[in-house]
Design a protein around this motif. Structure first.
Motif, PDB file in Angstrom:
ATOM      1  N   LEU A 232      27.392  21.177  55.661  1.00  0.00           N
ATOM      2  CA  LEU A 232      28.485  21.297  54.331  1.00  0.00           C
ATOM      3  C   LEU A 232      27.546  21.258  53.403  1.00  0.00           C
ATOM      4  O   LEU A 232      27.077  20.473  52.891  1.00  0.00           O
ATOM      5  N   ARG A 233      28.076  22.651  51.913  1.00  0.00           N
ATOM      6  CA  ARG A 233      27.512  22.584  50.902  1.00  0.00           C
ATOM      7  C   ARG A 233      28.758  22.776  49.581  1.00  0.00           C
ATOM      8  O   ARG A 233      29.495  23.437  50.048  1.00  0.00           O
ATOM      9  N   ALA A 234      28.388  21.531  48.622  1.00  0.00           N
ATOM     10  CA  ALA A 234      29.390  21.215  47.922  1.00  0.00           C
ATOM     11  C   ALA A 234      29.149  22.886  46.272  1.00  0.00           C
ATOM     12  O   ALA A 234      27.895  22.927  46.548  1.00  0.00           O
ATOM     13  N   ILE A 235      30.457  23.505  46.051  1.00  0.00           N
ATOM     14  CA  ILE A 235      30.165  24.158  44.498  1.00  0.00           C
ATOM     15  C   ILE A 235      30.777  23.661  43.922  1.00  0.00           C
ATOM     16  O   ILE A 235      32.280  23.325  44.217  1.00  0.00           O
ATOM     17  N   TRP A 236      30.195  23.553  42.553  1.00  0.00           N
ATOM     18  CA  TRP A 236      31.388  23.777  41.565  1.00  0.00           C
ATOM     19  C   TRP A 236      32.058  24.566  40.989  1.00  0.00           C
ATOM     20  O   TRP A 236      31.795  25.961  40.717  1.00  0.00           O
ATOM     21  N   THR A 237      33.345  24.262  41.009  1.00  0.00           N
ATOM     22  CA  THR A 237      34.528  25.395  40.601  1.00  0.00           C
ATOM     23  C   THR A 237      34.874  25.100  38.910  1.00  0.00           C
ATOM     24  O   THR A 237      35.882  24.822  39.216  1.00  0.00           O
ATOM     25  N   PRO A 238      34.602  24.091  37.979  1.00  0.00           N
ATOM     26  CA  PRO A 238      35.733  24.329  37.656  1.00  0.00           C
ATOM     27  C   PRO A 238      36.182  24.398  36.936  1.00  0.00           C
ATOM     28  O   PRO A 238      36.144  26.500  37.133  1.00  0.00           O
ATOM     29  N   GLY A 239      37.458  24.566  36.377  1.00  0.00           N
ATOM     30  CA  GLY A 239      38.508  25.361  35.524  1.00  0.00           C
ATOM     31  C   GLY A 239      40.146  25.167  35.972  1.00  0.00           C
ATOM     32  O   GLY A 239      41.046  24.786  35.489  1.00  0.00           O
ATOM     33  N   HIS A 240      40.506  24.071  37.492  1.00  0.00           N
ATOM     34  CA  HIS A 240      41.710  23.761  37.468  1.00  0.00           C
ATOM     35  C   HIS A 240      41.622  22.646  37.318  1.00  0.00           C
ATOM     36  O   HIS A 240      42.447  21.781  36.989  1.00  0.00           O
ATOM     37  N   SER A 241      39.498  21.936  37.686  1.00  0.00           N
ATOM     38  CA  SER A 241      40.112  20.806  37.067  1.00  0.00           C
ATOM     39  C   SER A 241      38.652  21.013  36.375  1.00  0.00           C
ATOM     40  O   SER A 241      37.797  21.391  36.933  1.00  0.00           O
ATOM     41  N   PRO A 242      38.384  20.157  35.980  1.00  0.00           N
ATOM     42  CA  PRO A 242      37.122  19.935  35.219  1.00  0.00           C
ATOM     43  C   PRO A 242      35.789  19.471  36.010  1.00  0.00           C
ATOM     44  O   PRO A 242      34.422  20.526  36.254  1.00  0.00           O
ATOM     45  N   GLY A 243      35.954  18.956  37.566  1.00  0.00           N
ATOM     46  CA  GLY A 243      35.616  18.953  38.461  1.00  0.00           C
ATOM     47  C   GLY A 243      35.416  19.165  39.563  1.00  0.00           C
ATOM     48  O   GLY A 243      35.278  18.907  40.522  1.00  0.00           O
ATOM     49  N   HIS A 244      36.592  20.147  39.495  1.00  0.00           N
ATOM     50  CA  HIS A 244      36.597  20.566  40.868  1.00  0.00           C
ATOM     51  C   HIS A 244      35.861  21.366  42.304  1.00  0.00           C
ATOM     52  O   HIS A 244      34.811  22.230  41.134  1.00  0.00           O
TER      53      HIS A 244
ATOM     54  N   PHE B 289      35.810  25.814  52.230  1.00  0.00           N
ATOM     55  CA  PHE B 289      37.017  24.774  52.062  1.00  0.00           C
ATOM     56  C   PHE B 289      37.343  25.566  50.354  1.00  0.00           C
ATOM     57  O   PHE B 289      36.387  24.758  49.615  1.00  0.00           O
ATOM     58  N   SER B 290      38.926  26.126  50.166  1.00  0.00           N
ATOM     59  CA  SER B 290      38.550  26.155  48.783  1.00  0.00           C
ATOM     60  C   SER B 290      39.502  25.106  47.657  1.00  0.00           C
ATOM     61  O   SER B 290      39.921  26.194  46.790  1.00  0.00           O
ATOM     62  N   GLY B 291      39.449  24.439  48.113  1.00  0.00           N
ATOM     63  CA  GLY B 291      40.424  23.584  47.301  1.00  0.00           C
ATOM     64  C   GLY B 291      42.081  24.154  46.589  1.00  0.00           C
ATOM     65  O   GLY B 291      42.859  25.477  47.777  1.00  0.00           O
ATOM     66  N   ASP B 292      41.959  23.992  45.413  1.00  0.00           N
ATOM     67  CA  ASP B 292      43.004  24.652  44.827  1.00  0.00           C
ATOM     68  C   ASP B 292      42.618  26.284  44.774  1.00  0.00           C
ATOM     69  O   ASP B 292      43.152  27.316  42.837  1.00  0.00           O
ATOM     70  N   HIS B 293      41.170  26.495  44.359  1.00  0.00           N
ATOM     71  CA  HIS B 293      40.297  27.627  43.352  1.00  0.00           C
ATOM     72  C   HIS B 293      40.419  28.556  44.042  1.00  0.00           C
ATOM     73  O   HIS B 293      41.067  29.473  42.598  1.00  0.00           O
TER      74      HIS B 293
ATOM     75  N   ILE C 243      47.066  26.097  38.325  1.00  0.00           N
ATOM     76  CA  ILE C 243      47.327  26.172  37.158  1.00  0.00           C
ATOM     77  C   ILE C 243      45.765  26.110  36.085  1.00  0.00           C
ATOM     78  O   ILE C 243      45.190  25.313  36.353  1.00  0.00           O
ATOM     79  N   VAL C 244      45.445  26.819  35.161  1.00  0.00           N
ATOM     80  CA  VAL C 244      44.344  26.754  34.533  1.00  0.00           C
ATOM     81  C   VAL C 244      44.790  26.544  32.858  1.00  0.00           C
ATOM     82  O   VAL C 244      44.910  27.445  32.158  1.00  0.00           O
ATOM     83  N   ALA C 245      44.314  24.859  32.651  1.00  0.00           N
ATOM     84  CA  ALA C 245      44.750  24.740  31.133  1.00  0.00           C
ATOM     85  C   ALA C 245      43.774  23.820  30.203  1.00  0.00           C
ATOM     86  O   ALA C 245      43.149  23.351  30.969  1.00  0.00           O
ATOM     87  N   VAL C 246      44.514  24.495  28.795  1.00  0.00           N
ATOM     88  CA  VAL C 246      44.041  23.448  28.200  1.00  0.00           C
ATOM     89  C   VAL C 246      44.998  21.475  27.861  1.00  0.00           C
ATOM     90  O   VAL C 246      45.857  22.105  27.627  1.00  0.00           O
TER      91      VAL C 246
ATOM     92  N   LEU D 273      39.681  28.328  31.015  1.00  0.00           N
ATOM     93  CA  LEU D 273      39.650  29.551  32.171  1.00  0.00           C
ATOM     94  C   LEU D 273      38.338  30.149  32.011  1.00  0.00           C
ATOM     95  O   LEU D 273      37.858  31.471  32.781  1.00  0.00           O
ATOM     96  N   ALA D 274      37.445  30.143  31.085  1.00  0.00           N
ATOM     97  CA  ALA D 274      36.284  30.203  31.317  1.00  0.00           C
ATOM     98  C   ALA D 274      35.487  29.750  32.081  1.00  0.00           C
ATOM     99  O   ALA D 274      34.451  30.991  33.219  1.00  0.00           O
TER     100      ALA D 274
END
Length: 347
Positions: free
Chosen positions: A186-198, A210-214, A222-225, A234-235
């Motif tokens: 199992l390897r982690a992929i940092w996918t910020p957007g929905h939360s900064p540390g998703h 395993f995609s969480g909410d991504h 939700i991707v929000a300021v 969003l970027a």
């Protein structure tokens, strides 16, 4: 999207709960209920280890959720005391809220990405939350939220704070880290957007993500300021979608809805959704000549009439609109005139 298990999709569409399921050898899916929420449940994934299990996400800190997790582990042949680790995709209450209680019951370690770990105290500590609410209030004022609803929206998430057992992580997981779970690559992929540390987690050998909410099967996260986000989430999110699109996996295991097969196709659909949303916002700003974020949000197409959206979701809608405006600003497609409120125009 093609469901990996049609019965799981039927449960989602029909408004019922899916069964506890053995997804494949060594891997289980356990639905854990979310109270007062249209998502209804979070899918907790149970990974068998030689000396117990690790789980991905945890659920809300309620007795109902805890009991459902314990019962689901029992179906898989385990007890809560067999949990060795909790891999949290991100710190929203339905993923992180129960982690502390699980650690108290089993001694399990809790793992988070550092970007979310930094946010825990301000978000969930009683001594720090007032500062966060005031920062949210200031942001909403700059968005043009009417004074009549400003305080209500700024404190709209307070009602769910009791559903989180604040627990600082024992492990910090960075992008690309091997989780070191015996029997799992199992390897982690940092996918910020929905939360900064998703975080997402991929197993190249088993070809699962395993995609969480991504990435979800039908809805978009939700991707929000907001006060704890970056300036252009969003970027970050769109870049993170590109990062997972190229993965060679056969099945996506999200935290909500149901498992599905076509990762690249779903990513393309989500990217197209955001392209359409950005174009709609650009059109609204152009038609208005100049508008604040709140006014733009009220004129967009939502899943229900604006007047029927509850306060917490109105705040999310406003902050998500702001994320799209920030992306457009970074691309030079809209211009912000700073003030209280900020006004947005076409160049």
């Amino acid at each position: 999207m093609t469901p990996a298990n049609p019965a799981q999709r039927e449960a989602w569409v029909g408004g019922t709960f899916p069964e506890v399921e053995r997804v494949r050898p060594g891997l289980w899916s356990v639905p854990v209920p979310i109270p007062i929420n249209p998502l209804r449940y979070v899918l907790v994934y149970v990974l068998e280890l030689p000396d117990g299990v690790a789980i991905i996400d945890a659920g809300w800190n309620t007795d109902e959720a805890y009991d459902a997790l314990v019962a689901g582990l029992g179906v898989a042949g385990y007890a809560i005391t067999d949990v060795k680790g909790v891999l949290v995709t991100h710190i929203h209450p339905d993923h992180y809220g129960l982690a502390g209680r699980i650690r108290e019951s089993s001694g399990a370690w809790i793992a988070l990405h550092p970007a979310d770990a930094r946010l825990v105290r301000e978000r969930y500590d009683d001594d720090a939350i007032d500062s966060l609410v005031q920062r949210e209030r200031a942001l909403l004022r700059r968005c043009g939220v009417p004074d009549l609803t400003l305080d209500e929206l700024a404190g709209a998430s307070m009602m769910i704070r009791h559903m989180v057992s604040m627990a600082r992580p024992d492990r910090l997981v960075e992008d690309g880290d091997d989780l070191g779970l015996p029997g799992w690559d199992l390897r982690a992929i940092w996918t910020p957007g929905h939360s900064p540390g998703h975080l997402c987690f991929v197993s190249p050998e088993r070809k699962v993500l395993f995609s969480g909410d991504h990435v979800l099967a039908r809805i978009t996260p939700i991707v929000a300021v907001h006060p704890q986000s970056g300036p252009n989430p969003l970027a970050d999110y769109l870049d993170s979608l590109d990062a997972v699109r190229k993965l060679e996996v056969e099945e996506v295991l999200p935290a909500h809805e149901y498992r599905f097969l076509e990762l690249a196709e779903r990513v393309d659909t989500v990217l197209a959704h955001h392209d359409a949303r950005l174009a709609e916002i650009e059109q609204v700003v152009g038609a208005a000549g100049a508008a604040n974020c709140w006014d733009v949000a009220t004129r967009l197409t939502w899943s229900r009439p604006w007047e029927t959206i509850p306060p917490f979701m109105r705040r999310s809608a406003n902050n998500e609109t702001l994320a799209h405006l920030a992306w457009l600003e970074a691309k030079g497609r809209v211009v912000r005139e700073a003030g209280e409120p900020d006004l947005w125009r076409l160049p």
